[in-house]
Enzyme design. Structure first.
Site, PDB file in Angstrom:
ATOM      1  N   SER A  98      27.421  18.679  45.809  1.00 11.14           N
ATOM      2  CA  SER A  98      27.950  17.360  46.142  1.00 11.14           C
ATOM      3  C   SER A  98      28.113  17.215  47.658  1.00 11.14           C
ATOM      4  O   SER A  98      27.127  17.344  48.394  1.00 11.14           O
ATOM      5  CB  SER A  98      29.256  17.121  45.387  1.00 11.14           C
ATOM      6  OG  SER A  98      29.631  15.766  45.442  1.00 11.14           O
ATOM      7  N   ASP A 213      24.587  12.066  35.961  1.00  9.70           N
ATOM      8  CA  ASP A 213      25.582  12.058  37.035  1.00  9.70           C
ATOM      9  C   ASP A 213      26.054  10.635  37.327  1.00  9.70           C
ATOM     10  O   ASP A 213      25.258   9.759  37.663  1.00  9.70           O
ATOM     11  CB  ASP A 213      24.972  12.672  38.291  1.00  9.70           C
ATOM     12  CG  ASP A 213      25.994  13.025  39.346  1.00  9.70           C
ATOM     13  OD1 ASP A 213      27.080  12.418  39.359  1.00  9.70           O
ATOM     14  OD2 ASP A 213      25.714  13.923  40.167  1.00  9.70           O
ATOM     15  N   HIS A 241      27.914  15.489  36.838  1.00 11.28           N
ATOM     16  CA  HIS A 241      28.028  15.946  38.223  1.00 11.28           C
ATOM     17  C   HIS A 241      28.340  17.443  38.311  1.00 11.28           C
ATOM     18  O   HIS A 241      28.459  17.970  39.415  1.00 11.28           O
ATOM     19  CB  HIS A 241      29.123  15.138  38.927  1.00 11.28           C
ATOM     20  CG  HIS A 241      29.086  15.201  40.415  1.00 11.28           C
ATOM     21  ND1 HIS A 241      27.970  14.876  41.158  1.00 11.28           N
ATOM     22  CD2 HIS A 241      30.046  15.548  41.327  1.00 11.28           C
ATOM     23  CE1 HIS A 241      28.233  15.029  42.441  1.00 11.28           C
ATOM     24  NE2 HIS A 241      29.485  15.435  42.574  1.00 11.28           N
TER      25      HIS A 241
END
Length: 260
Positions: A98, A213, A241
């Site tokens: 991320s 996601d 995610h």
């Protein structure tokens, strides 16, 4: 073992170093607003397979110091450089999730891939992070009811079902961060982009991204793959995610194969 590395006067980052004698080193950079502990299900397995696992808590997060300043991609990348130099690491696989993926990209471009032989981007917040509307909503929640904000992050994070105890644990990873660093990185994700960086990556790159996601859309993984030379994209069909947990066996196997 765990220890602290000074990255500038009065700012120390916490580093978890498991199996320092491992044949290959993987350096993990966590996502916002978590810590290296999000990779528990890698640190439990990969050292037993002969890998050295190094987890770094960014400034302001996890067990690291919490300065008011320094929440830019350049500064966060420079912090990683200091840790790599202090530990005298070379030929590592740099794994960023991320926002950690965005930091990893900036590290590789800003420091010309110093010490890195492979790059792994996991649901990377690149080339862009949050939209202005999303960022402003998260900022409002962070500054007024941060535990509720973190619960909302958890609720959208995973595609697969998670237990209440797991949700509670995951929330705690996020609320351990300083509130000001949590807010500062929201600004970062809103205001900085990595369009130029993705054209200047010269190490083999594995892109892992959950098809479902809801935080960073899968389309951004396609854009990274199209613009990063010598990259491969592996969609995770049963992940949101968090493929490092949702499909952890596949995730760990891919890391080992790519790093060998």
């Amino acid at each position: 073992m765990g220890y602290f590395v000074e990255v500038e006067p009065d700012v120390n980052l916490y580093v978890e170093d498991v199996n320092p004698e491992g044949r290959k080193t993987l350096v993990f950079i966590h996502g916002w607003p978590l810590s290296h502990e999000q990779f528990e299900y890698q640190f439990n397995i990969l050292p037993s397979m002969g890998y050295r696992c190094v987890g770094i808590d960014w400034r302001g997060f996890g067990k690291s110091d919490r300065p008011w300043h320094g929440y830019t991609y350049n500064r966060l990348a420079d912090d990683i450089r200091t840790v790599i130099d202090t530990l005298e690491l070379d030929g590592v696989t740099l794994v960023g999730h991320s926002t950690g993926g965005a930091i990893a990209i900036r590290y590789v471009t800003r420091h010309n891939g110093h010490g890195v032989s492979q790059l792994v981007l996991v649901d990377a917040a690149a080339p862009v992070g949050f939209t202005e509307d999303t960022a402003n909503s998260l900022l409002e929640q962070t500054l007024n009811d941060r535990p509720k904000m973190m619960q909302g992050v958890t609720d959208t994070f995973f595609f697969q079902s998670i237990s209440k105890p797991f949700s509670d644990w995951f929330n705690q990873l996020g609320v351990r961060a300083a509130s000001w660093s949590t807010a500062a990185v929201i600004h970062l994700l809103r205001d900085e982009t990595l369009y130029e960086d993705m054209h200047n990556i010269h190490v083999p790159t594995l892109i892992i991204h959950g098809v479902h996601d809801k935080v960073i859309p899968f389309e951004q993984a396609l854009e990274l793959h199209q613009n990063i030379r010598n990259s491969q994209l592996v969609p995770f069909e049963f992940s949101g995610h968090g493929p490092f947990w949702e499909e952890r066996e596949k995730f760990n196997q891919l890391l080992m194969e790519f790093s060998s």
